[in-house]
Motif scaffolding. Structure first.
Motif, PDB file in Angstrom:
ATOM      1  N   LYS A   1      19.132  20.934  -6.030  1.00  0.00           N
ATOM      2  CA  LYS A   1      19.128  19.596  -6.623  1.00  0.00           C
ATOM      3  C   LYS A   1      18.821  18.536  -5.566  1.00  0.00           C
ATOM      4  O   LYS A   1      18.118  17.559  -5.840  1.00  0.00           O
ATOM      5  CB  LYS A   1      20.487  19.295  -7.280  1.00  0.00           C
ATOM      6  CG  LYS A   1      20.746  20.059  -8.553  1.00  0.00           C
ATOM      7  CD  LYS A   1      22.034  19.602  -9.237  1.00  0.00           C
ATOM      8  CE  LYS A   1      21.887  18.255  -9.895  1.00  0.00           C
ATOM      9  NZ  LYS A   1      23.081  17.900 -10.714  1.00  0.00           N
ATOM     10  N   VAL A   2      19.340  18.745  -4.357  1.00  0.00           N
ATOM     11  CA  VAL A   2      19.079  17.811  -3.261  1.00  0.00           C
ATOM     12  C   VAL A   2      17.595  17.863  -2.883  1.00  0.00           C
ATOM     13  O   VAL A   2      16.937  16.826  -2.729  1.00  0.00           O
ATOM     14  CB  VAL A   2      19.954  18.137  -2.034  1.00  0.00           C
ATOM     15  CG1 VAL A   2      19.668  17.164  -0.895  1.00  0.00           C
ATOM     16  CG2 VAL A   2      21.437  18.094  -2.411  1.00  0.00           C
ATOM     17  N   ILE A   3      17.073  19.073  -2.740  1.00  0.00           N
ATOM     18  CA  ILE A   3      15.651  19.248  -2.429  1.00  0.00           C
ATOM     19  C   ILE A   3      14.800  18.543  -3.487  1.00  0.00           C
ATOM     20  O   ILE A   3      13.841  17.821  -3.155  1.00  0.00           O
ATOM     21  CB  ILE A   3      15.289  20.750  -2.375  1.00  0.00           C
ATOM     22  CG1 ILE A   3      15.953  21.417  -1.167  1.00  0.00           C
ATOM     23  CG2 ILE A   3      13.770  20.951  -2.323  1.00  0.00           C
ATOM     24  CD1 ILE A   3      15.923  22.934  -1.214  1.00  0.00           C
ATOM     25  N   ASN A   4      15.161  18.719  -4.743  1.00  0.00           N
ATOM     26  CA  ASN A   4      14.401  18.108  -5.834  1.00  0.00           C
ATOM     27  C   ASN A   4      14.379  16.584  -5.741  1.00  0.00           C
ATOM     28  O   ASN A   4      13.393  15.945  -6.129  1.00  0.00           O
ATOM     29  CB  ASN A   4      14.965  18.533  -7.187  1.00  0.00           C
ATOM     30  CG  ASN A   4      14.680  19.988  -7.513  1.00  0.00           C
ATOM     31  OD1 ASN A   4      13.840  20.618  -6.883  1.00  0.00           O
ATOM     32  ND2 ASN A   4      15.391  20.523  -8.492  1.00  0.00           N
ATOM     33  N   GLY A   5      15.451  16.004  -5.219  1.00  0.00           N
ATOM     34  CA  GLY A   5      15.491  14.555  -5.040  1.00  0.00           C
ATOM     35  C   GLY A   5      14.411  14.089  -4.073  1.00  0.00           C
ATOM     36  O   GLY A   5      13.719  13.082  -4.318  1.00  0.00           O
ATOM     37  N   TYR A   6      14.256  14.829  -2.982  1.00  0.00           N
ATOM     38  CA  TYR A   6      13.222  14.478  -2.008  1.00  0.00           C
ATOM     39  C   TYR A   6      11.829  14.718  -2.577  1.00  0.00           C
ATOM     40  O   TYR A   6      10.916  13.902  -2.371  1.00  0.00           O
ATOM     41  CB  TYR A   6      13.435  15.263  -0.710  1.00  0.00           C
ATOM     42  CG  TYR A   6      14.618  14.768   0.079  1.00  0.00           C
ATOM     43  CD1 TYR A   6      14.497  13.691   0.948  1.00  0.00           C
ATOM     44  CD2 TYR A   6      15.879  15.346  -0.076  1.00  0.00           C
ATOM     45  CE1 TYR A   6      15.588  13.203   1.651  1.00  0.00           C
ATOM     46  CE2 TYR A   6      16.980  14.868   0.617  1.00  0.00           C
ATOM     47  CZ  TYR A   6      16.826  13.794   1.477  1.00  0.00           C
ATOM     48  OH  TYR A   6      17.919  13.311   2.164  1.00  0.00           O
ATOM     49  N   VAL A   7      11.652  15.820  -3.299  1.00  0.00           N
ATOM     50  CA  VAL A   7      10.355  16.128  -3.906  1.00  0.00           C
ATOM     51  C   VAL A   7       9.975  15.046  -4.921  1.00  0.00           C
ATOM     52  O   VAL A   7       8.817  14.625  -5.001  1.00  0.00           O
ATOM     53  CB  VAL A   7      10.378  17.521  -4.572  1.00  0.00           C
ATOM     54  CG1 VAL A   7       9.097  17.775  -5.363  1.00  0.00           C
ATOM     55  CG2 VAL A   7      10.575  18.605  -3.513  1.00  0.00           C
ATOM     56  N   LYS A   8      10.947  14.581  -5.681  1.00  0.00           N
ATOM     57  CA  LYS A   8      10.709  13.529  -6.670  1.00  0.00           C
ATOM     58  C   LYS A   8      10.155  12.277  -6.006  1.00  0.00           C
ATOM     59  O   LYS A   8       9.223  11.645  -6.506  1.00  0.00           O
ATOM     60  CB  LYS A   8      12.011  13.214  -7.407  1.00  0.00           C
ATOM     61  CG  LYS A   8      11.884  12.177  -8.514  1.00  0.00           C
ATOM     62  CD  LYS A   8      13.222  11.980  -9.214  1.00  0.00           C
ATOM     63  CE  LYS A   8      13.103  10.997 -10.375  1.00  0.00           C
ATOM     64  NZ  LYS A   8      14.397  10.784 -11.056  1.00  0.00           N
ATOM     65  N   SER A   9      10.719  11.940  -4.857  1.00  0.00           N
ATOM     66  CA  SER A   9      10.269  10.759  -4.129  1.00  0.00           C
ATOM     67  C   SER A   9       8.886  10.966  -3.521  1.00  0.00           C
ATOM     68  O   SER A   9       8.015  10.100  -3.612  1.00  0.00           O
ATOM     69  CB  SER A   9      11.263  10.419  -3.018  1.00  0.00           C
ATOM     70  OG  SER A   9      10.780   9.343  -2.225  1.00  0.00           O
TER      71      SER A   9
ATOM     72  N   ASN B   1       0.800  -1.231   0.000  1.00  0.00           N
ATOM     73  CA  ASN B   1       0.000   0.000   0.000  1.00  0.00           C
ATOM     74  C   ASN B   1       0.829   1.276   0.000  1.00  0.00           C
ATOM     75  O   ASN B   1       0.268   2.374   0.003  1.00  0.00           O
ATOM     76  CB  ASN B   1      -0.923   0.013   1.219  1.00  0.00           C
ATOM     77  CG  ASN B   1      -1.923  -1.118   1.186  1.00  0.00           C
ATOM     78  OD1 ASN B   1      -2.541  -1.371   0.165  1.00  0.00           O
ATOM     79  ND2 ASN B   1      -2.062  -1.819   2.309  1.00  0.00           N
ATOM     80  N   HIS B   2       2.159   1.139   0.016  1.00  0.00           N
ATOM     81  CA  HIS B   2       3.017   2.317   0.139  1.00  0.00           C
ATOM     82  C   HIS B   2       4.186   2.250  -0.824  1.00  0.00           C
ATOM     83  O   HIS B   2       4.647   1.167  -1.189  1.00  0.00           O
ATOM     84  CB  HIS B   2       3.554   2.425   1.575  1.00  0.00           C
ATOM     85  CG  HIS B   2       2.490   2.452   2.608  1.00  0.00           C
ATOM     86  ND1 HIS B   2       2.472   1.586   3.684  1.00  0.00           N
ATOM     87  CD2 HIS B   2       1.389   3.228   2.732  1.00  0.00           C
ATOM     88  CE1 HIS B   2       1.413   1.829   4.427  1.00  0.00           C
ATOM     89  NE2 HIS B   2       0.731   2.824   3.873  1.00  0.00           N
ATOM     90  N   ARG B   3       4.694   3.418  -1.197  1.00  0.00           N
ATOM     91  CA  ARG B   3       5.920   3.503  -1.981  1.00  0.00           C
ATOM     92  C   ARG B   3       7.102   3.770  -1.047  1.00  0.00           C
ATOM     93  O   ARG B   3       6.924   4.293   0.056  1.00  0.00           O
ATOM     94  CB  ARG B   3       5.842   4.644  -3.000  1.00  0.00           C
ATOM     95  CG  ARG B   3       4.773   4.512  -4.058  1.00  0.00           C
ATOM     96  CD  ARG B   3       4.806   5.664  -5.067  1.00  0.00           C
ATOM     97  NE  ARG B   3       4.640   6.957  -4.441  1.00  0.00           N
ATOM     98  CZ  ARG B   3       5.604   7.862  -4.268  1.00  0.00           C
ATOM     99  NH1 ARG B   3       6.844   7.618  -4.680  1.00  0.00           N
ATOM    100  NH2 ARG B   3       5.350   9.027  -3.698  1.00  0.00           N
ATOM    101  N   ILE B   4       8.306   3.437  -1.520  1.00  0.00           N
ATOM    102  CA  ILE B   4       9.518   3.756  -0.758  1.00  0.00           C
ATOM    103  C   ILE B   4      10.665   4.043  -1.711  1.00  0.00           C
ATOM    104  O   ILE B   4      10.824   3.353  -2.741  1.00  0.00           O
ATOM    105  CB  ILE B   4       9.899   2.617   0.221  1.00  0.00           C
ATOM    106  CG1 ILE B   4      11.101   3.025   1.092  1.00  0.00           C
ATOM    107  CG2 ILE B   4      10.162   1.307  -0.528  1.00  0.00           C
ATOM    108  CD1 ILE B   4      11.373   2.095   2.251  1.00  0.00           C
TER     109      ILE B   4
END
Length: 199
Positions: A177-185, A145-148
């Motif tokens: 770029k680091v922030i974008n990595g978290y947003v992507k996830s 039920n979840h993504r990781i």
């Protein structure tokens, strides 16, 4: 979305939190500060913290410790610092958080460049990072039920001056770029990915 960011007061965490707050409800989790007290080395603390939050859509961890020292100096207990904190802390966060996260919610964990490009004195940290990367790829096959995902960044620009002597020849990674990595996830649909963020 309602998002819990553990380590949201740290170098990377505070920038991620600031960005996410533009669109989402964000709670900061920390051992000694934040909206929610949570110690990843204590499963009872994890359970208590997560059970106190209703309707949680995403759990993000940007915390965890490991001992940096020459291999010959590392004791078994030194290795267990990283195993207990950054490795099992994140594993237990997923194991326990799986019960509290809304259906369709996501976990975002954190490792770093050392899993693929270790430097001197990072045997323990590199080992733990590699283990978490493998954990994420494997557990994604079983979470119904979840993504990781896991964000693995190089030496971030906001920590460059402090750590540059440990990373000779490494280019600092821009914070956006680091922030974008978290947003992507968090906001994307990917699952079981190691999101590598390099300069």
């Amino acid at each position: 979305m309602k998002i819990l960011v553990i380590g949201g007061s740290g170098t990377i965490g505070k920038k991620v939190v600031k960005f996410l707050k533009q669109k989402h409800e964000v709670l900061i989790g920390g051992r000694n500060s934040g909206d929610v007290k949570i110690d990843l080395e204590d499963i009872h603390s994890i359970e208590k913290a997560l059970s106190s939050i209703s309707e949680l859509d995403a759990i993000v961890n940007i915390s965890g410790e490991a001992k940096w020292d020459k291999f010959d100096n590392l004791t078994e207990d030194d290795f267990y610092i990283g195993i207990k904190s950054k490795l099992m802390g994140q594993v237990n966060l997923v194991r326990i958080g799986n019960k509290f996260l809304n259906k369709g919610g996501s976990f975002t964990l954190t490792t770093g460049i050392l899993a693929d490009d270790p430097v001197d004195m990072t045997t323990s940290a590199a080992m733990v990072n590699g283990a978490i990367n493998s954990f994420v790829k494997a557990v994604a096959l079983e979470l119904e039920n979840h993504r990781i995902n896991v964000v693995s960044a190089g030496l971030v620009e906001d920590a460059f001056e402090k750590y540059k002597d440990y990373f000779p020849g490494h280019d600092p990674v821009p914070m956006q770029k680091v922030i974008n990595g978290y947003v992507k996830s968090i906001e994307g649909k990917i699952n079981g990915e190691i999101i590598k963020v390099n300069a």
